[in-house]
Design an enzyme around this catalytic site. Structure first.
Site, PDB file in Angstrom:
ATOM      1  N   ARG A  90       0.805  -1.145  -0.017  1.00  0.00           N
ATOM      2  CA  ARG A  90      -0.114  -0.029  -0.070  1.00  0.00           C
ATOM      3  C   ARG A  90       0.721   1.008  -0.136  1.00  0.00           C
ATOM      4  O   ARG A  90       1.811   1.505   0.772  1.00  0.00           O
ATOM      5  CB  ARG A  90      -0.841   0.070   1.224  1.00  0.00           C
ATOM      6  CG  ARG A  90      -1.730   1.288   1.364  1.00  0.00           C
ATOM      7  CD  ARG A  90      -2.697   0.985   2.469  1.00  0.00           C
ATOM      8  NE  ARG A  90      -3.654   2.240   2.415  1.00  0.00           N
ATOM      9  CZ  ARG A  90      -4.385   2.608   3.448  1.00  0.00           C
ATOM     10  NH1 ARG A  90      -4.509   1.969   4.239  1.00  0.00           N
ATOM     11  NH2 ARG A  90      -5.212   3.583   3.185  1.00  0.00           N
ATOM     12  N   HIS A 179      -7.922   6.876  -0.003  1.00  0.00           N
ATOM     13  CA  HIS A 179      -8.626   5.852   0.165  1.00  0.00           C
ATOM     14  C   HIS A 179      -9.248   4.947  -0.979  1.00  0.00           C
ATOM     15  O   HIS A 179     -10.102   4.644  -0.992  1.00  0.00           O
ATOM     16  CB  HIS A 179     -10.012   6.199   1.022  1.00  0.00           C
ATOM     17  CG  HIS A 179     -10.026   6.315   2.445  1.00  0.00           C
ATOM     18  ND1 HIS A 179     -10.708   7.486   3.228  1.00  0.00           N
ATOM     19  CD2 HIS A 179      -9.211   6.064   3.519  1.00  0.00           C
ATOM     20  CE1 HIS A 179     -10.663   7.453   4.385  1.00  0.00           C
ATOM     21  NE2 HIS A 179      -9.686   6.616   4.772  1.00  0.00           N
TER      22      HIS A 179
END
Ligand code: AMP
Length: 395
Positions: A90, A179
């Site tokens: 990530r 997000h």
């Protein structure tokens, strides 16, 4: 096919090992206090915990302990690192250059370095995790999955700020959105749930947690989102302020003699639920305190509802035709009360929440059958999305 998913924070590292033949999580773990005294690794396999306390002075040392834990003869998950086919990371900020998940090479690392300017806490940690994996398991494909990339389909009218154009040209000052992995997961899952092709769905994804953001998704692609250049813009969050009149900042800097670093800390760490209530950054704590009559806890929650509704209303108008509003994140998935406050009482607009169906904490349609816009709880799964993107790139 086994994929390891890594999520590095400034002093933490979360990991999950997936078996992608059936998309199951074989095990997961967390390293806390990296670079701080008392570093701790906790691994969870089939509900059984294995902990390691050791000095972990940086992310490379932490990653070494993660691989050792994965290889542990009794408490581990694999007998050789060769069993891991690829590693998905990530990464917070990929800027304008990296518009999708990508196999990491020197250019990708350069872009991650460049965008440290807008992700000073996360991008360096993400990079350390990547470099640790490259050093410890050379030759394995590493994939970067960016929080920003899902939002790269926004039109300029959504992402530009009303500033002189030169700042965009010089520094790339614009809205990026975050997000993205969560909004992407929710979008794909909703297309399945509605049984519609991805490129035909118009939805509003509402990710409400410690950090919160909404996205207006048009024809399966992001059209607008509430976070900005950094994850500070948009809603009032656990410790982040959300939208402000920029004059507030110049005034406080002058009056308090505050330097940019301290201002950033205040806006990111001491504001939002925590700053307003003076009590906690946690929504549950505020709900409990508000029930007991704490007026500032109530105010923080009322502001959260107010800001979220502004975005929801704006996105309904931007999209014109909306198939579904989808809630996710710790608050969005668990708080029936918050969902009721956000989308209850909208019958005038043809949006009808079903109070009984709303009493859920798992994936479910919670709107009335005759609601013009469906309302869903779609628990997000960012790690699975990272594993899927990684698999798609390496298989
Ligand atoms: P996340 O960042 O997605 O893990 O979400 C964390 C937030 O979800 C915290 O503010 C929690 O208080 C909130 N949360 C979790 N469960 C509930 C609940 N049942 N009601 C209200 N908020 C909740």
């Amino acid at each position: 096919m086994k994929i390891l998913v890594i999520n590095c924070g400034s002093s933490s590292l979360k990991y999950q090992l997936f078996d992608m033949t059936n998309e199951t999580v074989l095990g997961k773990g967390l390293v806390e206090r990296i670079g701080i005294e008392g570093s701790l690794l906790t691994q969870n396999v089939n509900g059984e915990k294995y902990t390691v306390e050791a000095e972990m002075k940086d992310h490379k040392a932490a990653m070494k302990h993660v691989f050792d834990a994965l290889l542990h003869p009794e408490k581990g998950l694999i007998s050789s690192l060769d069993e891991i086919n690829a590693i998905g990371h990530r990464v917070l900020h990929g800027g304008e250059e990296l518009t999708d998940s990508i196999i990491i090479d020197e250019h990708v690392k350069d872009v991650i370095k460049e965008y440290i300017k807008f992700g000073p806490l996360h991008n360096p940690a993400n990079l350390m995790g990547i470099e640790a994996c490259e050093a410890l398991v050379p030759g394995k494909p590493n994939v970067a999955v960016f929080d920003t990339s899902f939002h790269q389909t926004m039109p300029a009218s959504s992402y530009m700020y009303g500033l002189p154009y030169e700042y965009y040209e010089k520094y790339r000052i614009r809205k990026f959105g975050f997000h993205g992995t969560s909004h992407k997961y929710i979008t794909r899952r909703t297309a399945e749930l509605l049984n519609k092709p991805l490129d035909e769905i118009n939805i509003i994804t509402v990710h409400l947690g410690n950090g919160s953001s909404l996205a207006a998704v048009k024809n399966g692609k992001c059209y607008d989102t509430s976070m900005g250049l950094t994850p500070l813009e948009g809603l009032v969050m656990g410790t982040r302020c959300g939208d402000l009149d920029p004059t507030v900042l110049t005034f406080i800097m002058e009056e308090e003699g505050m330097k940019p670093h301290d201002l950033n800390q205040m806006l990111n760490k001491k504001s939002g639920f925590l700053g307003i209530s003076g009590l906690s950054s946690d929504a549950r704590d505020l709900e409990n305190a508000a029930d007991e009559g704490n007026q500032r806890a109530k105010l923080a929650l009322d502001m959260f509802v107010n800001r979220t509704k502004r975005y929801l209303g704006g996105y309904l108008l931007e999209l014109k035709k909306v198939d579904a509003i989808c809630f996710a994140g710790g608050i969005g998935e668990n708080s029936a009360e918050m969902r009721e406050r956000l989308v209850g009482g909208l019958e005038f607009f043809g949006i009808k929440l079903d109070a009984e169906k709303n009493k859920t904490r798992s994936e479910a349609k919670i709107s009335a059958d005759d609601s013009k816009v469906q309302i869903w709880v779609v628990p997000t799964n960012e790690e699975l999305m990272i594993a899927r993107d990684t698999l798609d790139l390496v298989k």
